[in-house]
Scaffold this active site. Structure first.
Site, PDB file in Angstrom:
ATOM      1  N   GLN A 164      -7.152  -3.218  -5.558  1.00  0.00           N
ATOM      2  CA  GLN A 164      -7.265  -2.192  -6.701  1.00  0.00           C
ATOM      3  C   GLN A 164      -7.994  -2.633  -7.652  1.00  0.00           C
ATOM      4  O   GLN A 164      -8.018  -2.258  -9.012  1.00  0.00           O
ATOM      5  CB  GLN A 164      -5.768  -1.863  -7.321  1.00  0.00           C
ATOM      6  CG  GLN A 164      -4.765  -1.265  -6.207  1.00  0.00           C
ATOM      7  CD  GLN A 164      -5.239   0.008  -5.748  1.00  0.00           C
ATOM      8  OE1 GLN A 164      -5.899   0.768  -6.557  1.00  0.00           O
ATOM      9  NE2 GLN A 164      -4.619   0.536  -4.672  1.00  0.00           N
ATOM     10  N   CYS A 201       4.331   1.387  -0.816  1.00  0.00           N
ATOM     11  CA  CYS A 201       4.199   0.300   0.187  1.00  0.00           C
ATOM     12  C   CYS A 201       4.774  -1.068  -0.844  1.00  0.00           C
ATOM     13  O   CYS A 201       4.127  -2.097  -0.570  1.00  0.00           O
ATOM     14  CB  CYS A 201       2.870  -0.162   0.466  1.00  0.00           C
ATOM     15  SG  CYS A 201       2.318   1.186   1.571  1.00  0.00           S
ATOM     16  N   HIS A 236       1.978  -5.449  -2.826  1.00  0.00           N
ATOM     17  CA  HIS A 236       1.712  -4.427  -1.779  1.00  0.00           C
ATOM     18  C   HIS A 236       2.312  -5.152  -0.371  1.00  0.00           C
ATOM     19  O   HIS A 236       1.995  -6.318  -0.238  1.00  0.00           O
ATOM     20  CB  HIS A 236       0.347  -3.944  -1.638  1.00  0.00           C
ATOM     21  CG  HIS A 236      -0.094  -2.921  -0.858  1.00  0.00           C
ATOM     22  ND1 HIS A 236      -0.108  -2.942   0.605  1.00  0.00           N
ATOM     23  CD2 HIS A 236      -0.148  -1.482  -0.959  1.00  0.00           C
ATOM     24  CE1 HIS A 236      -0.177  -1.718   1.188  1.00  0.00           C
ATOM     25  NE2 HIS A 236      -0.466  -0.808   0.292  1.00  0.00           N
TER      26      HIS A 236
HETATM   27  C1  LIG Z   1      -2.615  -3.526  -3.890  1.00  0.00           C
HETATM   28  C2  LIG Z   1      -2.995  -3.014  -2.665  1.00  0.00           C
HETATM   29  N1  LIG Z   1      -3.131  -3.965  -1.515  1.00  0.00           N
HETATM   30  C3  LIG Z   1      -3.357  -3.826  -0.263  1.00  0.00           C
HETATM   31  C4  LIG Z   1      -3.678  -2.509   0.130  1.00  0.00           C
HETATM   32  C5  LIG Z   1      -3.798  -1.987   1.516  1.00  0.00           C
HETATM   33  O1  LIG Z   1      -5.080  -1.436   1.731  1.00  0.00           O
HETATM   34  P1  LIG Z   1      -5.636  -0.885   3.009  1.00  0.00           P
HETATM   35  O2  LIG Z   1      -4.652   0.107   3.413  1.00  0.00           O
HETATM   36  O3  LIG Z   1      -7.090  -0.309   2.482  1.00  0.00           O
HETATM   37  O4  LIG Z   1      -5.677  -1.962   4.218  1.00  0.00           O
HETATM   38  C6  LIG Z   1      -3.605  -1.442  -0.847  1.00  0.00           C
HETATM   39  C7  LIG Z   1      -3.422  -0.070  -0.584  1.00  0.00           C
HETATM   40  O5  LIG Z   1      -2.986   0.861  -1.296  1.00  0.00           O
HETATM   41  C8  LIG Z   1      -3.210  -1.768  -2.177  1.00  0.00           C
HETATM   42  O6  LIG Z   1      -3.040  -0.869  -3.028  1.00  0.00           O
END
Ligand SMILES: Cc1ncc(COP(=O)(O)O)c(C=O)c1O
Length: 408
Positions: free
Chosen positions: A200, A362, A120
């Site tokens: 996740q 993302c 991500h």
């Molecule tokens: C694997 C992963 N990492 C990081 C994030 C970022 O999370 P947050 O937007 O709650 O900071 C997400 C959110 O979709 C994610 O799926």
């Protein structure tokens, strides 16, 4: 407890959407909230609201107690000690905190950070920026065809210059799950630390940071039935204790003079400013709720449902499913319908009451590797059932007929 009864814990799931039963299949983006969480936040504001760590009066003491109890609950949820939990706004902020503070300490010319193209952006950009700011290299482990990171591939790129291995535990796109213990062993063999993006995984399976061998682990409240705007960073006590704060201001200092300042102990030195107290209370209530259902039971339920989902949508001609070909081990299923843009597909599914995500999730570098500009993603959680999946499949078939008719 039956899933039907569990669904009743989540008021929003009773909502009708475009005249249909709501099939909420986007919990990887954010989860729905059970009444226990909504009640805990309301109770906090109605009964204990005051600022923490400041007041000497009874109400402030109660607010501080609620906040620190929440830290205790979150730490025990992942097998950590309370002082190893820093409250943040979520996974993104947790990773940025580590990348900036720990990165500044260990990165420099001749060193490297190892990560993957499947991360991500929240687990990619902070490391790129930290590495490049300090003249370090960013290395990418080669992905297996299903998008997973194998220990063998990781061992190929980690070396004596590696300071940090930064990997997601469970992918938000591919539905793959990394062998974190093996990654920890490889990182530690070279004296590097393992920073795990657990956005996740913490909501979906039992997590024990010691058993995993994680040195840092980041997660978000809103993906685990808690409120938005709250999350946590686990950091091994000795590592946090040697790190500099990132946010300077109130609540994080020991003493301030016009010539300098000293910092509070960890974790408070990383929590400058008034924290999200109600969020922490809600996140702890979410952890208690999940624990009362049972993390093993949640994981088993999701895996069974995701396998059913993958199998059912594969039966629809023209659907391509990404990720593992065989058994799945997480609740995320990403797919495309031949000739239909994922955004159009998700919009069509919405008219049938089905919520799925569409876009690059993302993960633009991963999308390039998949040679897809976007995909649709369905993700299940403890409140989903086969009826949700069947509703998705029926809507998918309908959407396919519609788009193919229009195209003719
Ligand atoms: C694997 C992963 N990492 C990081 C994030 C970022 O999370 P947050 O937007 O709650 O900071 C997400 C959110 O979709 C994610 O799926």
């Amino acid at each position: 407890m039956s899933i039907a009864a569990r669904r009743e814990d989540f008021p929003l799931l009773a909502t009708q959407m475009h005249g249909h039963r709501l099939a909420y299949l986007d919990s990887a983006a954010t989860s729905q909230k059970p009444r226990a969480v909504l009640d805990a936040v309301r109770r906090y504001y109605e009964e204990d609201n005051a600022n923490v760590h400041r007041g000497v009066y009874e109400l402030a003491a109660r607010a501080t107690q609620d906040y620190e109890d929440a830290r205790e609950t979150i730490s025990s949820f992942i097998g950590a000690a309370a002082e190893e939990i820093v409250f943040t706004r979520g996974t993104t902020e947790s990773i940025n905190l580590v990348a900036r503070s720990y990165g500044e300490k260990v990165l420099g010319p001749g060193t490297n950070v190892v990560t993957s193209a499947a991360e991500h952006h929240s687990n990619l950009l902070p490391w790129q920026q930290a590495a490049w700011a300090h003249g370090a290299e960013v290395r990418y482990v080669a992905l297996a065809p299903d998008g997973s990171v194998s220990p063998d591939a990781l061992a190929e790129v980690v070396d004596a210059g590696t300071r940090v291995v930064a990997l997601a535990h469970a992918s938000n796109v591919m539905g793959t799950v990394a062998d974190i213990s093996a990654a920890a062993e490889i990182a530690h063999a070279y004296g590097a630390v393992l920073a795990v993006d657990a956005a996740q995984s913490v909501p979906h399976r039992p997590i024990d940071v010691r058993a995993l061998g994680a040195d840092f682990l980041s997660f978000s409240g809103h993906k685990m039935c808690g409120p938005t705007g709250i999350g946590a960073l686990f950091g091994r006590a000795d590592l946090l204790a040697a790190m500099q704060p990132v946010y300077y201001g109130g609540e994080m200092i020991e003493e301030v003079t016009l010539q300098g300042a000293t910092w509070k102990e960890t974790p408070w030195r990383f929590e400058g400013g008034t924290p999200n107290i109600a969020g922490a209370v809600g996140m702890a209530a979410a952890a208690d709720y999940l624990r009362s259902v049972g993390m093993e039971a949640i994981h088993e339920h999701e895996v069974e449902l995701a396998n059913y989902l993958a199998q059912r949508i594969r039966e629809v001609p023209g659907v391509v499913v990404y990720g593992p070909k065989g058994q799945r081990d997480s609740g995320v299923v990403t797919f495309n319908l031949d000739g239909v843009h994922a955004h159009d597909l998700a919009t069509a599914l919405d008219t049938e009451g089905v919520c799925v995500r569409a876009g690059h999730h993302c993960c633009q570098p991963l999308m390039r590797q998949l040679q897809a500009s976007s995909t649709a993603r369905a993700s299940v959680y403890l409140y989903n059932d086969r009826e949700d999946v069947d509703q998705l499949v029926d809507a998918l078939v309908k959407a396919k007929e519609f788009f193919h008719r229009v195209a003719r």
